[in-house]
Design a protein around this motif. Sequence first.
Motif, PDB file in Angstrom:
ATOM      1  N   ILE A  37      40.121  41.934  57.794  1.00 38.50           N
ATOM      2  CA  ILE A  37      39.571  42.643  56.627  1.00 38.50           C
ATOM      3  C   ILE A  37      40.652  42.829  55.569  1.00 38.50           C
ATOM      4  CG2 ILE A  37      38.665  44.871  55.847  1.00 38.50           C
ATOM      5  CD1 ILE A  37      37.202  44.975  58.628  1.00 38.50           C
ATOM      6  N   GLU A  38      41.857  43.203  56.001  1.00 37.51           N
ATOM      7  CA  GLU A  38      42.954  43.362  55.052  1.00 37.51           C
ATOM      8  C   GLU A  38      43.293  42.035  54.386  1.00 37.51           C
ATOM      9  OE1 GLU A  38      45.922  45.062  57.586  1.00 37.51           O
ATOM     10  OE2 GLU A  38      45.278  47.112  57.168  1.00 37.51           O
ATOM     11  N   ASP A  39      43.319  40.951  55.163  1.00 40.83           N
ATOM     12  CA  ASP A  39      43.604  39.632  54.599  1.00 40.83           C
ATOM     13  C   ASP A  39      42.559  39.250  53.563  1.00 40.83           C
ATOM     14  OD1 ASP A  39      45.827  39.449  56.231  1.00 40.83           O
ATOM     15  OD2 ASP A  39      44.912  38.036  57.648  1.00 40.83           O
ATOM     16  N   GLU A  40      41.299  39.523  53.855  1.00 43.40           N
ATOM     17  CA  GLU A  40      40.222  39.217  52.904  1.00 43.40           C
ATOM     18  C   GLU A  40      40.411  40.014  51.613  1.00 43.40           C
ATOM     19  OE1 GLU A  40      36.753  37.715  51.134  1.00 43.40           O
ATOM     20  OE2 GLU A  40      37.892  36.978  52.846  1.00 43.40           O
ATOM     21  N   GLY A  41      40.780  41.282  51.749  1.00 43.02           N
ATOM     22  CA  GLY A  41      41.025  42.109  50.571  1.00 43.02           C
ATOM     23  C   GLY A  41      42.180  41.574  49.744  1.00 43.02           C
ATOM     24  N   LEU A  42      43.235  41.120  50.414  1.00 46.88           N
ATOM     25  CA  LEU A  42      44.383  40.554  49.711  1.00 46.88           C
ATOM     26  C   LEU A  42      43.981  39.283  48.961  1.00 46.88           C
ATOM     27  CD1 LEU A  42      47.367  40.498  49.020  1.00 46.88           C
ATOM     28  CD2 LEU A  42      47.783  39.377  51.221  1.00 46.88           C
ATOM     29  N   ARG A  44      41.034  38.481  47.845  1.00 48.95           N
ATOM     30  CA  ARG A  44      40.196  38.861  46.692  1.00 48.95           C
ATOM     31  C   ARG A  44      41.044  39.414  45.551  1.00 48.95           C
ATOM     32  NH1 ARG A  44      34.332  41.017  48.442  1.00 48.95           N
ATOM     33  NH2 ARG A  44      33.933  39.474  50.051  1.00 48.95           N
ATOM     34  N   ALA A  45      42.035  40.254  45.883  1.00 50.83           N
ATOM     35  CA  ALA A  45      42.911  40.811  44.853  1.00 50.83           C
ATOM     36  C   ALA A  45      43.712  39.700  44.174  1.00 50.83           C
ATOM     37  CB  ALA A  45      43.851  41.847  45.471  1.00 50.83           C
ATOM     38  N   MET A  46      44.182  38.737  44.947  1.00 48.82           N
ATOM     39  CA  MET A  46      44.945  37.622  44.381  1.00 48.82           C
ATOM     40  C   MET A  46      44.075  36.770  43.463  1.00 48.82           C
ATOM     41  SD  MET A  46      47.177  36.657  47.778  1.00 48.82           S
ATOM     42  CE  MET A  46      47.732  35.089  47.175  1.00 48.82           C
ATOM     43  N   MET A  47      42.818  36.572  43.850  1.00 50.91           N
ATOM     44  CA  MET A  47      41.911  35.773  43.022  1.00 50.91           C
ATOM     45  C   MET A  47      41.609  36.470  41.694  1.00 50.91           C
ATOM     46  SD  MET A  47      41.618  33.026  44.645  1.00 50.91           S
ATOM     47  CE  MET A  47      40.339  32.182  43.745  1.00 50.91           C
ATOM     48  N   GLU A  48      41.558  37.797  41.716  1.00 48.83           N
ATOM     49  CA  GLU A  48      41.279  38.541  40.485  1.00 48.83           C
ATOM     50  C   GLU A  48      42.388  38.373  39.451  1.00 48.83           C
ATOM     51  OE1 GLU A  48      40.343  42.682  40.963  1.00 48.83           O
ATOM     52  OE2 GLU A  48      38.886  42.264  42.548  1.00 48.83           O
ATOM     53  N   VAL A  49      43.612  38.189  39.885  1.00 50.70           N
ATOM     54  CA  VAL A  49      44.737  38.134  38.947  1.00 50.70           C
ATOM     55  C   VAL A  49      45.338  36.736  38.808  1.00 50.70           C
ATOM     56  CG1 VAL A  49      45.320  40.562  39.322  1.00 50.70           C
ATOM     57  CG2 VAL A  49      46.434  38.802  40.717  1.00 50.70           C
ATOM     58  N   LYS A  50      44.699  35.746  39.396  1.00 51.06           N
ATOM     59  CA  LYS A  50      45.295  34.408  39.408  1.00 51.06           C
ATOM     60  C   LYS A  50      45.522  33.836  38.014  1.00 51.06           C
ATOM     61  CE  LYS A  50      41.136  31.690  39.771  1.00 51.06           C
ATOM     62  NZ  LYS A  50      40.520  30.523  40.271  1.00 51.06           N
ATOM     63  N   ASP A  51      44.727  34.228  37.030  1.00 50.92           N
ATOM     64  CA  ASP A  51      44.866  33.689  35.685  1.00 50.92           C
ATOM     65  C   ASP A  51      45.694  34.577  34.765  1.00 50.92           C
ATOM     66  OD1 ASP A  51      43.324  31.432  36.333  1.00 50.92           O
ATOM     67  OD2 ASP A  51      41.466  32.519  35.947  1.00 50.92           O
ATOM     68  N   GLU A  52      46.217  35.669  35.287  1.00 49.99           N
ATOM     69  CA  GLU A  52      47.039  36.562  34.473  1.00 49.99           C
ATOM     70  C   GLU A  52      48.460  36.030  34.360  1.00 49.99           C
ATOM     71  OE1 GLU A  52      46.896  40.639  35.665  1.00 49.99           O
ATOM     72  OE2 GLU A  52      44.712  40.705  35.633  1.00 49.99           O
ATOM     73  N   THR A  53      49.102  36.354  33.268  1.00 50.86           N
ATOM     74  CA  THR A  53      50.488  35.951  33.058  1.00 50.86           C
ATOM     75  C   THR A  53      51.405  36.893  33.828  1.00 50.86           C
ATOM     76  OG1 THR A  53      49.917  35.196  30.842  1.00 50.86           O
ATOM     77  CG2 THR A  53      52.260  35.544  31.304  1.00 50.86           C
ATOM     78  N   PRO A  54      52.304  36.347  34.637  1.00 51.39           N
ATOM     79  CA  PRO A  54      53.230  37.203  35.377  1.00 51.39           C
ATOM     80  C   PRO A  54      54.161  37.954  34.425  1.00 51.39           C
ATOM     81  CG  PRO A  54      53.298  34.938  36.199  1.00 51.39           C
ATOM     82  CD  PRO A  54      52.481  34.937  34.952  1.00 51.39           C
TER      83      PRO A  54
END
Length: 67
Positions: A37-42, A44-54
Amino acid sequence: MKADNYPFAQELILDTDGHIRKVVIDFNDYQRLVEAIEDEGLVRAMMEVKDETPLNLEAALTELEKQ
């Protein structure tokens, strides 16, 4: 209902109407489920910010101060 029909379940605890209220599972199985469950949450969080500029450290700290 039998626990055999549910993966990980060692015992089902039913209410007076026969509805499942609790499930007894092995602690190691519980830990694996929590990790999944934690891995799935991680993911999802990574997918939400994948297009953001670091941001560099200074810019990130400035953003945090704004909040």
